[in-house]
Design a protein around this motif. Structure first.
Motif, PDB file in Angstrom:
ATOM      1  N   GLY A  86       4.727 -10.643   2.465  1.00  0.00           N
ATOM      2  CA  GLY A  86       4.270 -12.024   2.405  1.00  0.00           C
ATOM      3  C   GLY A  86       3.033 -12.254   3.257  1.00  0.00           C
ATOM      4  N   ARG A  87       3.044 -11.680   4.446  1.00  0.00           N
ATOM      5  CA  ARG A  87       1.877 -11.822   5.325  1.00  0.00           C
ATOM      6  C   ARG A  87       0.661 -11.120   4.725  1.00  0.00           C
ATOM      7  N   GLU A  88       0.878  -9.939   4.153  1.00  0.00           N
ATOM      8  CA  GLU A  88      -0.242  -9.209   3.558  1.00  0.00           C
ATOM      9  C   GLU A  88      -0.801  -9.940   2.344  1.00  0.00           C
ATOM     10  N   LEU A  89       0.067 -10.527   1.539  1.00  0.00           N
ATOM     11  CA  LEU A  89      -0.410 -11.267   0.376  1.00  0.00           C
ATOM     12  C   LEU A  89      -1.168 -12.522   0.773  1.00  0.00           C
ATOM     13  N   ALA A  90      -0.808 -13.100   1.927  1.00  0.00           N
ATOM     14  CA  ALA A  90      -1.557 -14.256   2.421  1.00  0.00           C
ATOM     15  C   ALA A  90      -2.962 -13.832   2.853  1.00  0.00           C
ATOM     16  N   GLU A  91      -3.078 -12.635   3.430  1.00  0.00           N
ATOM     17  CA  GLU A  91      -4.367 -12.125   3.890  1.00  0.00           C
ATOM     18  C   GLU A  91      -5.212 -11.571   2.745  1.00  0.00           C
ATOM     19  N   ASN A  92      -4.544 -10.926   1.807  1.00  0.00           N
ATOM     20  CA  ASN A  92      -5.229 -10.180   0.749  1.00  0.00           C
ATOM     21  C   ASN A  92      -4.434 -10.340  -0.540  1.00  0.00           C
ATOM     22  N   PRO A  93      -4.675 -11.390  -1.314  1.00  0.00           N
ATOM     23  CA  PRO A  93      -3.833 -11.712  -2.477  1.00  0.00           C
ATOM     24  C   PRO A  93      -4.095 -10.847  -3.705  1.00  0.00           C
ATOM     25  N   GLN A  94      -4.047  -9.544  -3.499  1.00  0.00           N
ATOM     26  CA  GLN A  94      -4.141  -8.583  -4.594  1.00  0.00           C
ATOM     27  C   GLN A  94      -3.028  -7.562  -4.422  1.00  0.00           C
ATOM     28  N   ALA A  95      -2.494  -7.087  -5.536  1.00  0.00           N
ATOM     29  CA  ALA A  95      -1.374  -6.146  -5.455  1.00  0.00           C
ATOM     30  C   ALA A  95      -1.317  -5.305  -6.718  1.00  0.00           C
TER      31      ALA A  95
END
Length: 215
Positions: A86-95
């Motif tokens: 969740g924190r990573e997606l907030a920083e970098n919304p790509q997956a």
């Protein structure tokens, strides 16, 4: 097998192929086709997918999550917003996602941008979850260091008591994400490692270009 026990493990895939003439033009429709075939054979947790994220600094991470919906927009999954992913997606919304169905010698990869689902969509799914899972969402400070198992059990007992004889509300720190794919790859194992790989790329007009990749 000794020191070569990993190198000596191999299979020669022979179950099928994937030709351009057989593939559907819409990758989401193609995914549904393959997924239906997997479900028909009773494969357990066919919706399990590897989810790869990265921090703002580009440090990668990956874990298994469960696909909970797929529509024309893309792939939906649910988690704690305060978890590492969740924190990573907030920083970098790509997956990126990867499904592996070994029983069919197939895998599907998808990548794109990620956004939170609406509160109403998240709540609609949360109300369908088993009560124990709803309590678990409150009890787990996901990805945080805890003193031991008893800390988790104590939190579970606390929220069981707090919500006794009432519906469990959705935590404000929990909900769904939508990955909107811009590319797909469908991989079908073939003998001699000459696998089939069909890559779909979303054009600017939202149609899809299909190309074959060398294995």
């Amino acid at each position: 097998m000794g020191a070569n026990r990993y190198a000596e493990l191999r299979e020669n895939y022979r179950q099928g192929g994937l030709l351009e003439s057989e593939a559907l033009g819409d990758p989401i429709a193609q995914f549904h086709r393959w997924f239906d075939e997997v479900l028909a054979q009773g494969v357990l947790e066919a919706n399990a997918m590897s989810l790869a994220t990265a921090s703002a600094a580009g440090v990668p991470d990956v874990r298994i999550v469960l696909l909970k919906a797929l529509d024309a927009r893309g792939f939906c999954f649910f988690t704690n917003y305060e978890s590492r992913k969740g924190r990573e997606l907030a920083e970098n919304p790509q997956a990126a996602l990867c499904f592996h169905w070994k029983e069919f010698e197939r895998q599907v990869r998808a990548a794109g941008t990620v956004e939170k689902l609406s509160t109403s969509e998240s709540a609609a799914y949360f109300t369908q979850r088993p009560r124990a899972s709803q309590i678990g969402a409150w009890a787990s400070a996901q990805s945080q260091v805890i003193a031991g198992r008893e800390t988790l059990e104590a939190a579970r007992r606390h929220y069981e008591q707090e919500f006794v004889d009432q519906l469990v509300p959705m935590p404000p720190f929990w909900g769904g994400y939508l990955l909107r794919p811009i590319e797909f790859e469908f991989w079908q194992g073939r003998p001699g490692r000459l696998h089939d790989r069909l890559h779909y790329h979303r054009r600017s007009d939202n149609t899809w270009q299909i190309q074959r990749l060398s294995p």
